[in-house]
Design an enzyme around this catalytic site. Structure first.
Site, PDB file in Angstrom:
ATOM      1  CG  ASP A 182     -14.549 -47.215  -2.677  1.00 18.87           C
ATOM      2  OD1 ASP A 182     -14.886 -46.177  -3.271  1.00 18.87           O
ATOM      3  OD2 ASP A 182     -15.366 -47.989  -2.160  1.00 18.87           O
ATOM      4  CG  ASN A 213     -10.254 -40.664  -3.403  1.00 21.67           C
ATOM      5  OD1 ASN A 213      -9.650 -41.198  -2.478  1.00 21.67           O
ATOM      6  ND2 ASN A 213      -9.791 -40.651  -4.632  1.00 21.67           N
ATOM      7  NE  ARG A 224     -17.681 -37.228  -5.788  1.00 20.76           N
ATOM      8  CZ  ARG A 224     -17.895 -38.380  -5.155  1.00 20.76           C
ATOM      9  NH1 ARG A 224     -18.607 -38.423  -4.038  1.00 20.76           N
ATOM     10  NH2 ARG A 224     -17.400 -39.519  -5.636  1.00 20.76           N
ATOM     11  CG  HIS A 282     -11.172 -37.196  -6.718  1.00 20.19           C
ATOM     12  ND1 HIS A 282     -11.477 -38.503  -6.443  1.00 20.19           N
ATOM     13  CD2 HIS A 282     -12.306 -36.637  -7.235  1.00 20.19           C
ATOM     14  CE1 HIS A 282     -12.741 -38.745  -6.772  1.00 20.19           C
ATOM     15  NE2 HIS A 282     -13.256 -37.630  -7.240  1.00 20.19           N
ATOM     16  CB  SER A 297     -15.461 -48.860 -17.869  1.00 21.13           C
ATOM     17  OG  SER A 297     -15.937 -49.909 -17.038  1.00 21.13           O
ATOM     18  CD  GLU A 298     -18.133 -50.017 -14.303  1.00 17.48           C
ATOM     19  OE1 GLU A 298     -18.404 -51.105 -14.855  1.00 17.48           O
ATOM     20  OE2 GLU A 298     -16.967 -49.712 -13.939  1.00 17.48           O
ATOM     21  NE  ARG A 310     -17.528 -41.756  -9.659  1.00 19.96           N
ATOM     22  CZ  ARG A 310     -16.670 -41.892  -8.656  1.00 19.96           C
ATOM     23  NH1 ARG A 310     -15.859 -40.899  -8.334  1.00 19.96           N
ATOM     24  NH2 ARG A 310     -16.624 -43.019  -7.966  1.00 19.96           N
ATOM     25  CG  LEU A 369       6.539 -50.706  -8.288  1.00 20.29           C
ATOM     26  CD1 LEU A 369       6.172 -52.011  -7.570  1.00 20.29           C
ATOM     27  CD2 LEU A 369       6.076 -49.517  -7.457  1.00 20.29           C
ATOM     28  CG  LEU A 418     -13.437 -58.577  -6.669  1.00 22.49           C
ATOM     29  CD1 LEU A 418     -13.222 -59.791  -7.555  1.00 22.49           C
ATOM     30  CD2 LEU A 418     -12.107 -58.080  -6.105  1.00 22.49           C
TER      31      LEU A 418
END
Length: 246
Positions: free
Chosen positions: A21, A23, A34, A38, A67-68, A72, A132, A196
């Protein structure tokens, strides 16, 4: 590592999950668009991956596109998906050479067919790697994850392949997008926010939570070390009573 932990056997979390969170605020503080935030955030991802591999973390989950985020502006959504395409085309082979297995979780059906094909190619190329496991949460929401698991179980019940009275927590977990992946040991959120935000809601039941007052583009190996130090100090009981020392 903190001085008081030197020489001690330190627990390393197998699975670290991060809400990346800040950016946009990072870019805004510098008078930049923006998209610049990113792009800088993508550089932080590379630093985070290096730190995770160096410190012996086995699973790393990054909340890359919620999903939200679809709500934007069209330009920002296009910028985010454009960055994703770029890294799929130019960085996946590097990660493959490093032994990283890439997996994607979320409602991938919302992406166009071309992007979905690239996601599949990345998963197939790296499927045999084990240094990983990198899970990228794309078009992901914890509530949506739970709903789709319920739908799958409901269909299985309707078809007679599962008895609803016999469904266990393990059965439910096996129908989540994270099936086969251990729950996160620690969930990190950057930017100073302490929530969260619909991330791994089922899977986070016993995760340690760490909130850092740093924007994601500034996240570095030192911050990752801080997370591991904080984790090493915490006593994880999973609801059980502490065992009295002899």
């Amino acid at each position: 590592m903190s001085p008081d932990l030197v020489g001690k056997k330190v627990a390393v979390p197998a699975h670290v999950a991060i809400i990346m969170d800040g950016n946009g605020r990072w870019a805004g503080a510098r008078g930049l668009p923006r998209l610049a935030g990113h792009r800088a955030g993508a550089d932080a991802v590379a630093r985070c991956l290096r730190a995770a591999m160096q410190r012996g973390v086995t699973y790393l989950t990054l909340y890359a596109f919620s999903s939200e985020n679809w709500s934007r502006g069209p330009q920002e959504v296009a910028d985010l998906t454009g960055l994703l395409r770029y890294y799929l085309r130019h960085k996946v082979r590097e990660l493959h050479a490093e032994g990283v297995q890439i997996r994607f979780i979320g409602d991938l059906s919302r992406f166009d067919a071309g992007l979905r094909a690239e996601l599949t190619r990345a998963e197939e190329l790296t499927a045999g790697n084990s240094r990983l496991v990198l899970l990228l949460a794309l078009s992901y929401g914890g509530r949506g994850d739970i709903v789709q698991a319920v739908q799958r179980l409901a269909r299985a019940s309707r078809d007679g392949t599962i008895d609803p009275d016999q469904i266990t927590e393990a059965d439910f977990a096996a129908h989540l997008w994270t099936a086969g992946i251990p729950d996160p040991d620690v969930i990190v959120r950057t930017s100073g926010e302490c929530r969260l935000s619909n991330f791994l809601l089922w899977q986070s039941a016993y995760a340690e939570l760490v909130f850092l007052d740093v924007f994601w583009p500034d996240f570095n190996e030192g911050h990752f070390a801080t997370v591991l130090d904080l984790y090493a100090r915490r006593e994880r009981r999973f609801g059980a009573r502490p065992v009295a020392s002899a």
